[in-house]
Design a protein around this motif. Sequence first.
Motif, PDB file in Angstrom:
ATOM      1  N   GLU A 295      67.739  20.278  32.462  1.00 33.17           N
ATOM      2  CA  GLU A 295      68.343  21.373  33.214  1.00 33.17           C
ATOM      3  C   GLU A 295      68.217  21.111  34.705  1.00 33.17           C
ATOM      4  O   GLU A 295      67.259  20.497  35.157  1.00 33.17           O
ATOM      5  CB  GLU A 295      67.644  22.685  32.860  1.00 33.17           C
TER       6      GLU A 295
ATOM      7  N   GLU B 259      61.819  17.049  29.940  1.00 28.61           N
ATOM      8  CA  GLU B 259      62.736  17.876  29.161  1.00 28.61           C
ATOM      9  C   GLU B 259      62.516  17.570  27.689  1.00 28.61           C
ATOM     10  O   GLU B 259      62.743  16.444  27.237  1.00 28.61           O
ATOM     11  CB  GLU B 259      64.181  17.571  29.556  1.00 28.61           C
TER      12      GLU B 259
ATOM     13  N   HIS C 248      59.026  24.436  31.225  1.00 26.11           N
ATOM     14  CA  HIS C 248      58.811  23.035  31.610  1.00 26.11           C
ATOM     15  C   HIS C 248      57.444  22.865  32.281  1.00 26.11           C
ATOM     16  O   HIS C 248      57.360  22.499  33.452  1.00 26.11           O
ATOM     17  CB  HIS C 248      59.911  22.565  32.567  1.00 26.11           C
TER      18      HIS C 248
ATOM     19  N   PHE D 277      62.242  28.596  34.369  1.00 25.08           N
ATOM     20  CA  PHE D 277      62.210  27.135  34.310  1.00 25.08           C
ATOM     21  C   PHE D 277      60.777  26.634  34.180  1.00 25.08           C
ATOM     22  O   PHE D 277      60.483  25.782  33.330  1.00 25.08           O
ATOM     23  CB  PHE D 277      62.862  26.543  35.562  1.00 25.08           C
TER      24      PHE D 277
ATOM     25  N   LYS E 271      64.952  32.847  37.618  1.00 24.35           N
ATOM     26  CA  LYS E 271      65.384  31.526  37.153  1.00 24.35           C
ATOM     27  C   LYS E 271      64.318  30.467  37.449  1.00 24.35           C
ATOM     28  O   LYS E 271      64.133  29.519  36.672  1.00 24.35           O
ATOM     29  CB  LYS E 271      66.716  31.139  37.794  1.00 24.35           C
TER      30      LYS E 271
END
Length: 798
Positions: free
Chosen positions: A358, A346, A395, A391, A387
């Motif tokens: 997250e 992160e 990341h 992500f 989603k």
Amino acid sequence: MKSVTGLFVVSVLLCSTISSWSATSYGANISRLGPADFSGVNNFSTFLLDRVSGMLYLGAQDAVIAVDTANLSKRKMIEWSVPEEKRKSCVAKGKTEDDCKNYVRLLEFLGDGHIYACGTFAFDPQCAFINISSFTLETHEDGSIKMETGKGKCPFEPSQHYTAVMAGGILYTAATSNFLGTMYDISRATGIEQERIRTEQSINWLSDPEFVSSAFIQEDEKNNPNGEDDKIYFFFTEVAKEYDLYTKVKVPRVARVCKSDVGGMKTLQRRWTTFLKAQLVCEDRASGQRFNVLTDVFTVQHQPGDPSSTHFYGIFTSQWEREELSAVCVYSLEEITKVMNGPFKELKKTCENWINPEPIPTPRPGQCLNSALKEQGFESSLKLPDKVLTFVRDHPLMENSVVAAPLMIRNGITYTKLAVTLPMTSSGLKQHMATVLHLGTDRGELHKVAVVGPNANLIEEVPLFSAQEPVNNILLYKDEALVGTPFSLVKLPVVNCSLYSTCEVCARLGCVWRHKEGACAIMTHDKVVEAEDLVRQCNKGEGLCSPPVIEMRVENGQRVLLSCVQVSPRPCHWDHPLHSHTRRHNYDLEVHVTTDSVGTYVCLCDEAGRDQPPCRRAEYQLTLDNPSMGGNVAIAGGRHFLASHIIFFVFGFILGGILLFLIYKRQGGMRGGGHSSSTLEKGRDLLPSTDTPQSPSSASLLSEAVPLTEKRNGTLNGHGHNMHPGGHSGRHIYANSSGLKLQESAVNLAEELDGRERAGPDGEEEGLGDGLSEMEEEFSKMPCLRGAPLAQCEESSI
């Protein structure tokens, strides 16, 4: 002194004879093609080998050459040059005449009797098709060459870093994607148009990368109960964005994508949904030194036919070192997979603390399709929720690193290419016990390093080319190595036990020493024998633990180097007169000759284990030549030397006191003038650029490796490389496992050593002590000597 000089001359003659014999015996098994043999064609950049026919294809400047590896004199050539008008247009855009030619950077088999060839084509990459049977370029009906765009498949510039791999007939590449060389892509470059996907144009994904290598890992259909997808791995060095330092910190990476990935439906359209990357750590735990620039990777299966046994051997260097330095680290596929399945990094932060990461959505972002996902209704990456795709887009970097300790470290050497020979043959039989690293250098040499367990031992250096020809390709085929430079090609045996003239080198390589014949031979049985057992047999058979005593006549004030050959990784120590002035150099001993230094010097090595008596590897008897006259001169000189040091020390102490008084007085004036302590704190030094966050260590195949360190010519008492016309001579075969060359002399003048510090009785350097540390601390507080201020803290989301 005369006896020492005579011994040196005899040793040089002996070593020259051995080197000449080695080169002669080796030359009978070597084949060579030089610039004159290729009719002016040069700049060979890529190799492609047909392992069925033994035909080697070379991508060159304006040409592709086919060479029969069974007979290098049999070769064919295809000319593929740039039209004159296009070349002139390229030069008009500011490029050089040489760069505006066609450099063939990609050669891959298509499986239909053709080779896919791509070249820079005057900064407009183009690809063509070579008919293997006729060895000609495919043409249209009008005779023009069939070509298609090579953008994204081949770099624009000849010198740009680039890698590509063919997976199931589809080409995957990592290259620049624009004329200026400022955009980078890892992409699926061929196949169905809708499935040609690439990386996101974001510094999160790729930050000024230098691509090194790629590998296709195909799952075993019989042993794949989870239905895991095939994967493609890319290795590169990029500028790290996770470290807040002014200096651009380079970091080696491994990235992974999945073969069935076709991108997302809305988010990440025509982009990878499985792109993940992790940091590779190659760190010497003893010194804490990290090697952060990756230069080459060799992929090999430790158990042939088992993809899960894949290991990646990498050559590393350091961004921070001024001198030449190379290290080799090895990573297993299992370790990389473990990191890729671990936590994500992160990178959103505030000025004070890292924000909590997250929550990871379901299904896990970045994972390849498998049976479990398909049962949940995710038959394709197009069906993944937004989603999940959002992500993985934000990341791509993993929290943990893939950690390994160096198999070996070499000072004064720059390795450019690597190939690995494993103990196991393709049939699974144990051919020899050592894994052999074949390392090409930037000066046209081939080095061989035997790896037995955690121990790496330099066994041979072969100068194949001139110092101006760096090795850029190494292929292993049928117990032979094909070594190439931009101008030449050489074929030589991978392992030739008969060339090793000592039992110890023979044993370390995994060959068998025949005591009756006094020769080294290939192991003919499959019985597993430990290297230490073979070394002990060498000691018994040759009496190497009872060497002859070497008598030496030395003079006062002289410095000599006593050599000790270490065979096993266990330590060696010296027994010497109590008040002698000595200093260790690896396992050799430097002696500063005084009247107290005469006597017996014995090197003892614990080669048979702690419970066994040590092996006497070397013994010297030092005797003074003209002791009365030399002793007086040495003592007088020593007294003058000591007196001068005392005077300089007192003078320096007084000067330092005056300087400290002025500094304190000045600081007092500054504080009186209204400067607050917070102002002074702004001068804090940055952390050293090499102080990067340490990653947790993970178990590695060779995590407890013992580094092998030495300078370019072994120790400083090794003889140099003498390149004869044709480059056949100068071969060095090592007589021990620590990488020391055949000694030219039992004694070496210590003036050849890099360090000339004065040594104390216990081998420790003498200095002015810790008295200067306080002065240095005060100097660091002076405004003119402060480092750059720290950067202002800002919120960032990388």
